[in-house]
Write a protein that holds these residues in place. Structure first.
Motif, PDB file in Angstrom:
ATOM      1  N   LEU A  20      10.133   7.642  -5.819  1.00 42.03           N
ATOM      2  CA  LEU A  20      11.190   8.058  -6.823  1.00 42.03           C
ATOM      3  C   LEU A  20      11.710   6.744  -7.502  1.00 42.03           C
ATOM      4  O   LEU A  20      12.227   6.846  -8.485  1.00 42.03           O
ATOM      5  CB  LEU A  20      12.487   8.836  -6.158  1.00 42.03           C
ATOM      6  CG  LEU A  20      11.948   9.796  -5.302  1.00 42.03           C
ATOM      7  CD1 LEU A  20      13.185  10.574  -4.463  1.00 42.03           C
ATOM      8  CD2 LEU A  20      11.657  10.793  -6.247  1.00 42.03           C
ATOM      9  N   LYS A  21      11.882   5.505  -6.752  1.00 43.22           N
ATOM     10  CA  LYS A  21      12.273   4.391  -7.469  1.00 43.22           C
ATOM     11  C   LYS A  21      11.143   3.279  -6.868  1.00 43.22           C
ATOM     12  O   LYS A  21      10.812   3.200  -5.678  1.00 43.22           O
ATOM     13  CB  LYS A  21      13.424   3.767  -6.853  1.00 43.22           C
ATOM     14  CG  LYS A  21      13.978   2.261  -7.316  1.00 43.22           C
ATOM     15  CD  LYS A  21      15.296   2.148  -7.023  1.00 43.22           C
ATOM     16  CE  LYS A  21      15.570   0.622  -7.249  1.00 43.22           C
ATOM     17  NZ  LYS A  21      16.879   0.218  -7.037  1.00 43.22           N
ATOM     18  N   ASP A  22      10.623   2.489  -7.780  1.00 40.63           N
ATOM     19  CA  ASP A  22       9.759   1.545  -7.524  1.00 40.63           C
ATOM     20  C   ASP A  22       9.951   0.216  -8.153  1.00 40.63           C
ATOM     21  O   ASP A  22      10.055   0.117  -9.416  1.00 40.63           O
ATOM     22  CB  ASP A  22       8.134   1.784  -7.705  1.00 40.63           C
ATOM     23  CG  ASP A  22       7.156   1.098  -6.978  1.00 40.63           C
ATOM     24  OD1 ASP A  22       7.417   0.368  -6.293  1.00 40.63           O
ATOM     25  OD2 ASP A  22       5.929   1.616  -7.433  1.00 40.63           O
ATOM     26  N   PHE A  24      11.694   0.163  -2.528  1.00 37.47           N
ATOM     27  CA  PHE A  24      11.193   1.370  -3.161  1.00 37.47           C
ATOM     28  C   PHE A  24      11.852   2.584  -2.311  1.00 37.47           C
ATOM     29  O   PHE A  24      12.253   2.297  -1.289  1.00 37.47           O
ATOM     30  CB  PHE A  24       9.566   1.627  -3.210  1.00 37.47           C
ATOM     31  CG  PHE A  24       9.152   1.967  -1.436  1.00 37.47           C
ATOM     32  CD1 PHE A  24       9.018   3.242  -1.324  1.00 37.47           C
ATOM     33  CD2 PHE A  24       8.767   0.784  -0.812  1.00 37.47           C
ATOM     34  CE1 PHE A  24       8.352   3.479   0.193  1.00 37.47           C
ATOM     35  CE2 PHE A  24       8.166   1.145   0.651  1.00 37.47           C
ATOM     36  CZ  PHE A  24       8.170   2.598   0.899  1.00 37.47           C
ATOM     37  N   TRP A  25      12.027   3.760  -2.976  1.00 36.64           N
ATOM     38  CA  TRP A  25      12.522   4.889  -2.252  1.00 36.64           C
ATOM     39  C   TRP A  25      11.585   5.907  -2.550  1.00 36.64           C
ATOM     40  O   TRP A  25      10.920   6.284  -3.777  1.00 36.64           O
ATOM     41  CB  TRP A  25      14.016   5.202  -2.808  1.00 36.64           C
ATOM     42  CG  TRP A  25      14.932   4.370  -3.016  1.00 36.64           C
ATOM     43  CD1 TRP A  25      15.058   3.506  -2.012  1.00 36.64           C
ATOM     44  CD2 TRP A  25      16.102   4.178  -3.487  1.00 36.64           C
ATOM     45  NE1 TRP A  25      16.274   2.474  -2.269  1.00 36.64           N
ATOM     46  CE2 TRP A  25      16.891   3.256  -3.188  1.00 36.64           C
ATOM     47  CE3 TRP A  25      16.635   5.249  -4.726  1.00 36.64           C
ATOM     48  CZ2 TRP A  25      18.212   2.925  -3.560  1.00 36.64           C
ATOM     49  CZ3 TRP A  25      17.864   4.824  -5.148  1.00 36.64           C
ATOM     50  CH2 TRP A  25      18.669   3.790  -4.678  1.00 36.64           C
ATOM     51  N   TRP A  53      11.205  14.014   4.554  1.00 34.89           N
ATOM     52  CA  TRP A  53      11.957  12.777   4.888  1.00 34.89           C
ATOM     53  C   TRP A  53      12.146  11.999   3.380  1.00 34.89           C
ATOM     54  O   TRP A  53      11.451  11.962   2.545  1.00 34.89           O
ATOM     55  CB  TRP A  53      11.187  11.980   5.597  1.00 34.89           C
ATOM     56  CG  TRP A  53      11.072  12.557   7.227  1.00 34.89           C
ATOM     57  CD1 TRP A  53      11.922  12.341   8.068  1.00 34.89           C
ATOM     58  CD2 TRP A  53       9.787  13.416   7.577  1.00 34.89           C
ATOM     59  NE1 TRP A  53      11.285  13.231   9.211  1.00 34.89           N
ATOM     60  CE2 TRP A  53      10.136  13.661   8.957  1.00 34.89           C
ATOM     61  CE3 TRP A  53       8.530  13.854   6.811  1.00 34.89           C
ATOM     62  CZ2 TRP A  53       9.383  14.501   9.709  1.00 34.89           C
ATOM     63  CZ3 TRP A  53       7.779  14.693   7.608  1.00 34.89           C
ATOM     64  CH2 TRP A  53       7.981  14.908   9.023  1.00 34.89           C
ATOM     65  N   PHE A  54      13.331  11.302   3.426  1.00 35.02           N
ATOM     66  CA  PHE A  54      13.552  10.159   2.532  1.00 35.02           C
ATOM     67  C   PHE A  54      13.047   9.242   3.299  1.00 35.02           C
ATOM     68  O   PHE A  54      13.373   8.471   4.483  1.00 35.02           O
ATOM     69  CB  PHE A  54      15.144  10.227   2.345  1.00 35.02           C
ATOM     70  CG  PHE A  54      15.741   8.952   1.531  1.00 35.02           C
ATOM     71  CD1 PHE A  54      15.389   8.923   0.149  1.00 35.02           C
ATOM     72  CD2 PHE A  54      16.293   7.906   1.999  1.00 35.02           C
ATOM     73  CE1 PHE A  54      15.772   8.007  -0.520  1.00 35.02           C
ATOM     74  CE2 PHE A  54      16.655   6.963   1.419  1.00 35.02           C
ATOM     75  CZ  PHE A  54      16.432   6.986   0.231  1.00 35.02           C
ATOM     76  N   LEU A  55      12.197   8.191   2.509  1.00 34.32           N
ATOM     77  CA  LEU A  55      11.857   6.900   3.041  1.00 34.32           C
ATOM     78  C   LEU A  55      12.288   5.836   2.199  1.00 34.32           C
ATOM     79  O   LEU A  55      12.073   5.881   0.725  1.00 34.32           O
ATOM     80  CB  LEU A  55      10.249   7.188   3.041  1.00 34.32           C
ATOM     81  CG  LEU A  55       9.550   5.851   3.438  1.00 34.32           C
ATOM     82  CD1 LEU A  55       9.925   5.706   4.890  1.00 34.32           C
ATOM     83  CD2 LEU A  55       7.897   6.072   3.273  1.00 34.32           C
ATOM     84  N   ARG A  72       0.721  -1.225   0.068  1.00 35.99           N
ATOM     85  CA  ARG A  72       0.125  -0.072   0.051  1.00 35.99           C
ATOM     86  C   ARG A  72       0.676   1.139   0.033  1.00 35.99           C
ATOM     87  O   ARG A  72       0.421   2.406   0.232  1.00 35.99           O
ATOM     88  CB  ARG A  72      -0.907   0.029   1.277  1.00 35.99           C
ATOM     89  CG  ARG A  72      -1.908  -1.107   1.253  1.00 35.99           C
ATOM     90  CD  ARG A  72      -2.828  -0.962   2.281  1.00 35.99           C
ATOM     91  NE  ARG A  72      -2.384  -0.694   3.450  1.00 35.99           N
ATOM     92  CZ  ARG A  72      -2.688  -1.444   4.567  1.00 35.99           C
ATOM     93  NH1 ARG A  72      -3.442  -2.528   4.610  1.00 35.99           N
ATOM     94  NH2 ARG A  72      -1.895  -1.182   5.839  1.00 35.99           N
ATOM     95  N   ARG A  73       2.233   1.267  -0.429  1.00 34.33           N
ATOM     96  CA  ARG A  73       3.067   2.276  -0.423  1.00 34.33           C
ATOM     97  C   ARG A  73       2.439   3.560  -1.419  1.00 34.33           C
ATOM     98  O   ARG A  73       2.837   4.774  -0.898  1.00 34.33           O
ATOM     99  CB  ARG A  73       4.449   1.913  -0.888  1.00 34.33           C
ATOM    100  CG  ARG A  73       4.517   1.524  -2.062  1.00 34.33           C
ATOM    101  CD  ARG A  73       5.880   0.629  -2.560  1.00 34.33           C
ATOM    102  NE  ARG A  73       5.995   0.163  -3.775  1.00 34.33           N
ATOM    103  CZ  ARG A  73       5.341  -1.243  -4.148  1.00 34.33           C
ATOM    104  NH1 ARG A  73       4.695  -1.858  -3.172  1.00 34.33           N
ATOM    105  NH2 ARG A  73       5.691  -1.506  -5.267  1.00 34.33           N
ATOM    106  N   ARG A  74       1.630   3.102  -2.410  1.00 39.42           N
ATOM    107  CA  ARG A  74       1.315   4.379  -3.360  1.00 39.42           C
ATOM    108  C   ARG A  74       0.135   5.087  -2.694  1.00 39.42           C
ATOM    109  O   ARG A  74      -0.171   5.956  -2.946  1.00 39.42           O
ATOM    110  CB  ARG A  74       0.901   3.661  -4.620  1.00 39.42           C
ATOM    111  CG  ARG A  74       1.895   3.348  -5.343  1.00 39.42           C
ATOM    112  CD  ARG A  74       1.685   2.443  -6.673  1.00 39.42           C
ATOM    113  NE  ARG A  74       2.690   1.751  -7.176  1.00 39.42           N
ATOM    114  CZ  ARG A  74       2.990   0.606  -7.172  1.00 39.42           C
ATOM    115  NH1 ARG A  74       2.176  -0.211  -6.282  1.00 39.42           N
ATOM    116  NH2 ARG A  74       3.978   0.002  -7.783  1.00 39.42           N
TER     117      ARG A  74
END
Length: 135
Positions: free
Chosen positions: A52-54, A59-60, A70-72, A42-44
Motif C-alpha cells: 500500500l505504501k512503498d 513499506f506498508w 494482516w497489516f505488515l 525482496r518485499r515485492r
C-alpha cells in the motif's frame, strides 16, 4: 505507578527464521511460515502481499493468507546515527509490539499484534518488521 519495560506483558515466543529474529504471538504460525524469508529488498516477492505504501526506507501492506489478513509494516535503517543508537535498544517495531500488548493488558481496545521482527548486523538494527491483524 511507573511501568518499566520489564513489567510489560509480552505473550508469544521468540523464533529465529533466517536472518530475522521474530517475536510471534501464539497461534500465528501461518504468518511466520510466510514471513520466514522476508527481507526488505525482496518485499515485492512475498505471495499474497499487497503493498500500500512503498518508499526507500518504509513499506506498508496487506498480507492475505489462508483466508486471514494482516497489516505488515517494514522499516530499513539508514544513517550512521540511527544504526549506532539501535545497538543500545530495541527497534521501533519491537517497541510498538511491546506497547500494544501493554495497552491490551490494561483493557484498552486496539490492534491485535501478531509478530515483530528484527534483522541485526554487528548489533545494529538494519531492518525491522511489525505485523498485526487486519481490522
Amino acid at each position: 505507578m511507573k511501568t518499566t519495560a520489564t513489567s510489560l506483558p509480552d505473550p508469544g515466543r521468540t523464533i529465529q527464521a533466517g536472518a530475522t529474529r521474530w517475536r510471534v504471538a501464539f497461534g500465528e504460525e501461518p504468518l511466520l511460515d510466510a514471513l520466514k524469508e522476508l527481507r526488505y529488498e525482496r518485499r515485492r516477492e512475498i505471495a499474497g502481499l499487497e503493498i500500500l505504501k512503498d518508499a526507500d526506507h518504509v513499506f506498508w501492506g496487506r498480507l492475505r493468507l489462508a483466508g486471514r489478513e494482516w497489516f505488515l509494516k517494514g522499516y530499513r535503517s539508514s544513517g550512521l546515527r540511527r544504526l549506532v543508537s539501535s545497538v543500545f535498544g530495541a527497534s521501533g517495531m519491537r517497541e510498538e509490539w511491546r506497547k500494544t500488548w501493554w495497552l491490551r493488558s490494561r483493557g484498552i481496545e486496539n490492534i491485535e499484534p501478531s509478530a515483530a521482527g528484527e534483522v541485526r548486523r554487528f548489533g545494529a538494527v538494519v531492518e525491522a518488521y511489525f505485523a498485526a491483524r487486519w481490522v
